[in-house]
Scaffold this motif. Structure first.
Motif, mmCIF file in Angstrom:
data_model
loop_
_atom_site.group_PDB
_atom_site.id
_atom_site.type_symbol
_atom_site.label_atom_id
_atom_site.label_comp_id
_atom_site.label_asym_id
_atom_site.label_seq_id
_atom_site.Cartn_x
_atom_site.Cartn_y
_atom_site.Cartn_z
ATOM 1 N N THR A 213 45.946 20.407 80.735
ATOM 2 C CA THR A 213 45.608 19.998 79.379
ATOM 3 C C THR A 213 46.309 18.667 79.097
ATOM 4 O O THR A 213 47.369 18.385 79.655
ATOM 5 C CB THR A 213 46.072 21.011 78.317
ATOM 6 O OG1 THR A 213 47.494 21.189 78.437
ATOM 7 C CG2 THR A 213 45.367 22.349 78.454
ATOM 8 N N CYS B 130 47.494 26.541 80.780
ATOM 9 C CA CYS B 130 46.679 25.376 80.440
ATOM 10 C C CYS B 130 45.504 25.212 81.387
ATOM 11 O O CYS B 130 44.449 24.717 80.993
ATOM 12 C CB CYS B 130 47.545 24.111 80.417
ATOM 13 S SG CYS B 130 48.520 23.990 78.899
ATOM 14 N N CYS C 12 50.765 23.847 83.402
ATOM 15 C CA CYS C 12 51.146 25.261 83.470
ATOM 16 C C CYS C 12 49.897 26.111 83.704
ATOM 17 O O CYS C 12 48.775 25.690 83.427
ATOM 18 C CB CYS C 12 51.908 25.703 82.216
ATOM 19 S SG CYS C 12 50.893 26.136 80.803
ATOM 20 N N CYS D 266 49.886 18.888 80.726
ATOM 21 C CA CYS D 266 50.582 20.114 81.138
ATOM 22 C C CYS D 266 49.774 20.864 82.192
ATOM 23 O O CYS D 266 48.623 21.221 81.968
ATOM 24 C CB CYS D 266 50.817 21.014 79.929
ATOM 25 S SG CYS D 266 51.700 22.538 80.375
HETATM 26 ZN ZN LIG Z 1 50.613 24.195 79.602
#
Ligand SMILES: [Zn+2]
Ligand SMILES: [Zn+2]
Length: 140
Positions: free
Chosen positions: A42, A33, A30, A28
């Motif tokens: 992550t 993360c 985002c 991820c």
């Molecule tokens: Zn994330």
């Protein structure tokens, strides 16, 4: 034969295990993360929480994710290792940081999510599914 997946934090104070294989593994990108993973994505293995057990002291950071859901992110109070998180909207699942597994090589990411938030130098595997934002929900 039953699958048993084990893991823990860097200092060893927290240990956890799950009695079955993850239903998915993905990375991820985002923005949240990137804080957890020191600038990277992550890498997470998503387990059904029914057989998930943890021992040792964790603290939870509760915050709203980019998806809008409230996430409870657990880390070791002694060494700070990010360990696992739960979404309040998906209580049947637990998202475990692959780096905290005893055998991180076992669960290769099957895809990348939130790639639109990755920095230009962010590493992606173009041969895998890449999702710009929030993916479709996993079955719980
Ligand atoms: Zn994330
Ligand atoms: Zn620790």
């Amino acid at each position: 034969m039953t699958t048993r997946v084990t893991g823990g934090c860097l200092c060893g104070a927290v240990r956890f295990e799950c009695g079955e294989a993850p239903i998915a593994a993905r990375a991820c990108w985002c923005r949240d993360c990137q804080y957890l993973a020191a600038g990277n994505a992550t890498v997470n293995a998503i387990f059904r929480s029914a057989t998930f057990r943890a021992t040792g002291e964790v603290q939870e950071y509760v915050g709203r994710a980019d998806s809008g859901t409230v996430m409870r992110r657990a880390f070791c109070t002694a060494c700070g290792t990010p360990l696992f998180s739960r979404s309040e909207s998906r209580p049947g699942l637990v998202v475990v940081r692959v780096g905290a597994l005893d055998e991180p090589a076992r669960y290769r990411p099957e895809g990348f999510i939130w790639t639109a938030s990755a920095p230009p130098w962010g590493l992606l595997d173009e041969t895998l599914p890449n999702c710009a934002g929030q993916p479709a929900p996993l079955p719980s």
